[in-house]
Scaffold this motif. Structure first.
Motif, PDB file in Angstrom:
ATOM      1  N   GLY A  60     -50.389  18.288   9.026  1.00 21.68           N
ATOM      2  CA  GLY A  60     -50.942  19.030   7.894  1.00 21.68           C
ATOM      3  C   GLY A  60     -50.222  18.776   6.594  1.00 21.68           C
ATOM      4  N   VAL A  61     -49.617  17.571   6.459  1.00 19.08           N
ATOM      5  CA  VAL A  61     -48.828  17.231   5.273  1.00 19.08           C
ATOM      6  C   VAL A  61     -49.593  16.214   4.421  1.00 19.08           C
ATOM      7  CG1 VAL A  61     -46.637  16.327   4.399  1.00 19.08           C
ATOM      8  CG2 VAL A  61     -46.693  17.615   6.552  1.00 19.08           C
ATOM      9  N   LEU A  62     -49.730  16.505   3.132  1.00 16.68           N
ATOM     10  CA  LEU A  62     -50.310  15.566   2.173  1.00 16.68           C
ATOM     11  C   LEU A  62     -49.172  14.804   1.513  1.00 16.68           C
ATOM     12  CD1 LEU A  62     -52.984  14.679   0.697  1.00 16.68           C
ATOM     13  CD2 LEU A  62     -52.295  16.274  -1.113  1.00 16.68           C
ATOM     14  N   LYS A  63     -49.215  13.485   1.604  1.00 22.45           N
ATOM     15  CA  LYS A  63     -48.136  12.661   1.067  1.00 22.45           C
ATOM     16  C   LYS A  63     -48.650  11.830  -0.106  1.00 22.45           C
ATOM     17  CE  LYS A  63     -46.003  12.311   5.643  1.00 22.45           C
ATOM     18  NZ  LYS A  63     -45.628  11.402   6.763  1.00 22.45           N
ATOM     19  N   ALA A  64     -47.896  11.796  -1.199  1.00 18.60           N
ATOM     20  CA  ALA A  64     -48.324  11.046  -2.375  1.00 18.60           C
ATOM     21  C   ALA A  64     -47.119  10.632  -3.201  1.00 18.60           C
ATOM     22  CB  ALA A  64     -49.273  11.883  -3.226  1.00 18.60           C
ATOM     23  N   LYS A  65     -47.295   9.546  -3.958  1.00 17.90           N
ATOM     24  CA  LYS A  65     -46.248   9.050  -4.848  1.00 17.90           C
ATOM     25  C   LYS A  65     -46.667   9.254  -6.304  1.00 17.90           C
ATOM     26  CE  LYS A  65     -44.500   5.375  -1.806  1.00 17.90           C
ATOM     27  NZ  LYS A  65     -44.282   3.909  -1.689  1.00 17.90           N
ATOM     28  N   ASN A  66     -45.691   9.133  -7.183  1.00 18.88           N
ATOM     29  CA  ASN A  66     -45.913   9.141  -8.634  1.00 18.88           C
ATOM     30  C   ASN A  66     -46.609  10.408  -9.112  1.00 18.88           C
ATOM     31  OD1 ASN A  66     -44.767   6.626  -8.491  1.00 18.88           O
ATOM     32  ND2 ASN A  66     -46.665   5.500  -8.752  1.00 18.88           N
ATOM     33  N   ALA A  67     -46.109  11.564  -8.654  1.00 18.92           N
ATOM     34  CA  ALA A  67     -46.646  12.855  -9.085  1.00 18.92           C
ATOM     35  C   ALA A  67     -45.944  13.273 -10.379  1.00 18.92           C
ATOM     36  CB  ALA A  67     -46.439  13.915  -8.009  1.00 18.92           C
ATOM     37  N   SER A  83     -59.845  30.041   8.216  1.00 20.97           N
ATOM     38  CA  SER A  83     -59.028  31.179   7.799  1.00 20.97           C
ATOM     39  C   SER A  83     -57.550  30.937   8.105  1.00 20.97           C
ATOM     40  CB  SER A  83     -59.501  32.447   8.527  1.00 20.97           C
ATOM     41  OG  SER A  83     -58.701  33.552   8.180  1.00 20.97           O
ATOM     42  N   GLY A  84     -56.670  31.402   7.209  1.00 26.00           N
ATOM     43  CA  GLY A  84     -55.228  31.293   7.435  1.00 26.00           C
ATOM     44  C   GLY A  84     -54.686  29.893   7.264  1.00 26.00           C
ATOM     45  N   GLN A  85     -55.354  29.096   6.482  1.00 21.05           N
ATOM     46  CA  GLN A  85     -55.018  27.676   6.334  1.00 21.05           C
ATOM     47  C   GLN A  85     -54.170  27.410   5.103  1.00 21.05           C
ATOM     48  OE1 GLN A  85     -58.431  25.166   5.348  1.00 21.05           O
ATOM     49  NE2 GLN A  85     -57.845  23.782   6.996  1.00 21.05           N
ATOM     50  N   SER A  86     -53.220  26.509   5.226  1.00 20.06           N
ATOM     51  CA  SER A  86     -52.431  26.044   4.085  1.00 20.06           C
ATOM     52  C   SER A  86     -51.945  24.642   4.385  1.00 20.06           C
ATOM     53  CB  SER A  86     -51.240  26.969   3.800  1.00 20.06           C
ATOM     54  OG  SER A  86     -50.312  26.933   4.872  1.00 20.06           O
ATOM     55  N   ILE A  87     -51.634  23.884   3.345  1.00 13.35           N
ATOM     56  CA  ILE A  87     -51.109  22.539   3.554  1.00 13.35           C
ATOM     57  C   ILE A  87     -49.658  22.465   3.103  1.00 13.35           C
ATOM     58  CG2 ILE A  87     -53.388  21.511   3.221  1.00 13.35           C
ATOM     59  CD1 ILE A  87     -52.260  20.415   0.496  1.00 13.35           C
ATOM     60  N   ALA A  88     -48.970  21.462   3.589  1.00 11.43           N
ATOM     61  CA  ALA A  88     -47.640  21.117   3.097  1.00 11.43           C
ATOM     62  C   ALA A  88     -47.769  19.838   2.280  1.00 11.43           C
ATOM     63  CB  ALA A  88     -46.669  20.919   4.250  1.00 11.43           C
ATOM     64  N   VAL A  89     -46.833  19.619   1.376  1.00  8.80           N
ATOM     65  CA  VAL A  89     -46.857  18.403   0.571  1.00  8.80           C
ATOM     66  C   VAL A  89     -45.503  17.717   0.581  1.00  8.80           C
ATOM     67  CG1 VAL A  89     -48.694  19.137  -0.983  1.00  8.80           C
ATOM     68  CG2 VAL A  89     -46.326  19.700  -1.551  1.00  8.80           C
ATOM     69  N   LYS A  90     -45.566  16.407   0.515  1.00  9.03           N
ATOM     70  CA  LYS A  90     -44.368  15.584   0.319  1.00  9.03           C
ATOM     71  C   LYS A  90     -44.698  14.653  -0.829  1.00  9.03           C
ATOM     72  CE  LYS A  90     -41.056  12.477   2.559  1.00  9.03           C
ATOM     73  NZ  LYS A  90     -40.662  11.796   3.830  1.00  9.03           N
ATOM     74  N   LEU A  91     -44.123  14.920  -1.998  1.00 10.43           N
ATOM     75  CA  LEU A  91     -44.482  14.223  -3.220  1.00 10.43           C
ATOM     76  C   LEU A  91     -43.281  13.503  -3.817  1.00 10.43           C
ATOM     77  CD1 LEU A  91     -46.518  17.084  -4.952  1.00 10.43           C
ATOM     78  CD2 LEU A  91     -47.428  15.233  -3.522  1.00 10.43           C
ATOM     79  N   LYS A  92     -43.483  12.251  -4.175  1.00  9.38           N
ATOM     80  CA  LYS A  92     -42.462  11.531  -4.933  1.00  9.38           C
ATOM     81  C   LYS A  92     -42.727  11.822  -6.395  1.00  9.38           C
ATOM     82  CE  LYS A  92     -39.913   7.205  -5.127  1.00  9.38           C
ATOM     83  NZ  LYS A  92     -39.729   5.873  -4.524  1.00  9.38           N
ATOM     84  N   VAL A  93     -41.918  12.691  -6.973  1.00 11.03           N
ATOM     85  CA  VAL A  93     -42.202  13.215  -8.304  1.00 11.03           C
ATOM     86  C   VAL A  93     -41.553  12.380  -9.402  1.00 11.03           C
ATOM     87  CG1 VAL A  93     -42.523  15.575  -7.473  1.00 11.03           C
ATOM     88  CG2 VAL A  93     -40.259  14.826  -8.208  1.00 11.03           C
ATOM     89  N   LEU A  94     -42.158  12.471 -10.588  1.00 10.53           N
ATOM     90  CA  LEU A  94     -41.653  11.793 -11.769  1.00 10.53           C
ATOM     91  C   LEU A  94     -41.255  12.825 -12.815  1.00 10.53           C
ATOM     92  CD1 LEU A  94     -44.447   9.089 -12.192  1.00 10.53           C
ATOM     93  CD2 LEU A  94     -42.230   8.774 -11.098  1.00 10.53           C
ATOM     94  N   THR A  95     -40.272  12.498 -13.622  1.00 11.72           N
ATOM     95  CA  THR A  95     -39.905  13.363 -14.729  1.00 11.72           C
ATOM     96  C   THR A  95     -40.990  13.313 -15.797  1.00 11.72           C
ATOM     97  OG1 THR A  95     -38.770  11.647 -16.001  1.00 11.72           O
ATOM     98  CG2 THR A  95     -37.469  12.810 -14.325  1.00 11.72           C
ATOM     99  N   TYR A 129     -38.308  12.382  -3.273  1.00 14.62           N
ATOM    100  CA  TYR A 129     -39.381  13.202  -2.718  1.00 14.62           C
ATOM    101  C   TYR A 129     -39.010  14.687  -2.708  1.00 14.62           C
ATOM    102  CZ  TYR A 129     -41.943   9.143  -0.942  1.00 14.62           C
ATOM    103  OH  TYR A 129     -42.668   7.976  -0.841  1.00 14.62           O
ATOM    104  N   MET A 130     -39.976  15.533  -3.083  1.00 10.41           N
ATOM    105  CA  MET A 130     -39.858  16.976  -2.917  1.00 10.41           C
ATOM    106  C   MET A 130     -40.833  17.405  -1.827  1.00 10.41           C
ATOM    107  SD  MET A 130     -42.220  18.899  -5.766  1.00 10.41           S
ATOM    108  CE  MET A 130     -42.506  20.208  -4.558  1.00 10.41           C
ATOM    109  N   THR A 131     -40.528  18.494  -1.143  1.00  5.41           N
ATOM    110  CA  THR A 131     -41.421  19.016  -0.120  1.00  5.41           C
ATOM    111  C   THR A 131     -41.643  20.508  -0.338  1.00  5.41           C
ATOM    112  OG1 THR A 131     -39.591  19.477   1.407  1.00  5.41           O
ATOM    113  CG2 THR A 131     -40.662  17.319   1.593  1.00  5.41           C
TER     114      THR A 131
END
Length: 280
Positions: A60-67, A83-95, A129-131
């Motif tokens: 259930g993890v959405l992974k993306a770069k250059n956020a 019902s009761g659904q949520s996702i997790a994220v792993k993002l390579k973030v930019l300043t 990456y941030m999670t």
């Protein structure tokens, strides 16, 4: 990159709070669901733009770069909502300036009405990456990246390769006075290739960091092209490619992606405006 914003603020905070019993990043009831990710760089933007549509992984993890720093809205496809659904994220973030980070502080906010509420602060890892867990479909989230000079990854006065700043506009927005969106700002690799990740059709320009040198006067771009709906391409796709020397639209040629949308664009000149779009 592979599988590369209501509720009361208190309840949102609880949903997003880190859990000591979860050593592994997980979504809730969100395995292999289709997620649309929308982005708005600043409050003055009237509308969000869709920047990504892809499935979460088996956790259930959405992974993306250059956020980039800014506002994001998450939407799970209607057919995948429960019902009761949520996702997790792993993002390579930019300043804000488009730079990668390492061990930098990232603040996460949500919005209720017109008010922005702080949720929590996390740190990027050594790869930038941030999670976070508990992101809810239909909700808006703001990512704020706070990085000190020693927390900028692979980016210093001692950089061994040319540093390139990329900026972008959507097609239809290349009017005089329109602002360019700050994009990635990083080094090329040793082969003078700038890997920009997943991108959509539009206008682009690239600026060489003052004082850096391109020995041959150009660099190459490696990218993965998304279609007009921000979905991954599944078959070879032809692009029409233009340059704008002295603001004169000039046809460069047609180029075809690989089956997965990946492409290498050769001999890109700094300070030149380019445009590409998918051939109909």
């Amino acid at each position: 990159m592979n599988k590369t914003k209501i509720i009361l603020p208190l309840l949102v905070f609880i949903a997003l709070a880190p859990s000591a019993c979860l050593a592994r990043l997980n979504g809730e009831k969100a395995d292999d669901v289709k997620v649309k990710l929308y982005f708005k760089h600043a409050p003055e933007w009237k509308d969000y733009i869709k920047v990504l549509e892809q499935k979460t992984d088996s956790d259930g993890v959405l992974k993306a770069k250059n956020a980039l720093e800014g506002w994001y809205k998450v939407e799970i496809a209607k057919d995948d909502q429960v019902s009761g659904q949520s996702i997790a994220v792993k993002l390579k973030v930019l300043t804000e300036k488009g730079q990668y980070t390492k061990d930098a502080k990232v603040k996460l906010y949500t919005k209720v009405g017109d008010t922005k509420y702080f949720i929590k602060e996390v740190s990027t890892d050594e790869k930038g990456y941030m999670t976070s867990e508990g992101l809810l479909s239909g909700h808006e989230y703001y990512i704020e990246v706070n990085a000190k000079k020693d927390e900028l990854s692979n980016f210093s006065k001692e950089a061994t390769q040319p540093r390139i700043k990329a900026r972008a506009k959507k097609i239809g927005e290349n009017k005089k006075g329109d602002k360019w969106l700050q994009g990635l700002f990083t080094q090329t690799d040793e082969n003078k290739i700038l890997n920009v990740g997943k991108i959509q059709e539009g206008f682009y320009k690239f600026e060489l960091k003052h004082g850096d040198v391109l020995p041959q006067g150009f660099f190459n771009i490696k990218a993965q092209i998304l279609d007009t709906e921000a979905k991954e391409i599944k078959e070879p796709t032809t692009l029409k490619f233009y340059a704008f020397p002295k603001n004169v639209r000039t046809f460069v040629g047609e180029i075809t992606t690989a089956k997965d949308g990946s492409i290498l664009l050769p001999k890109i000149l700094p300070d030149m405006i380019y445009r590409f779009f998918i051939k109909k």
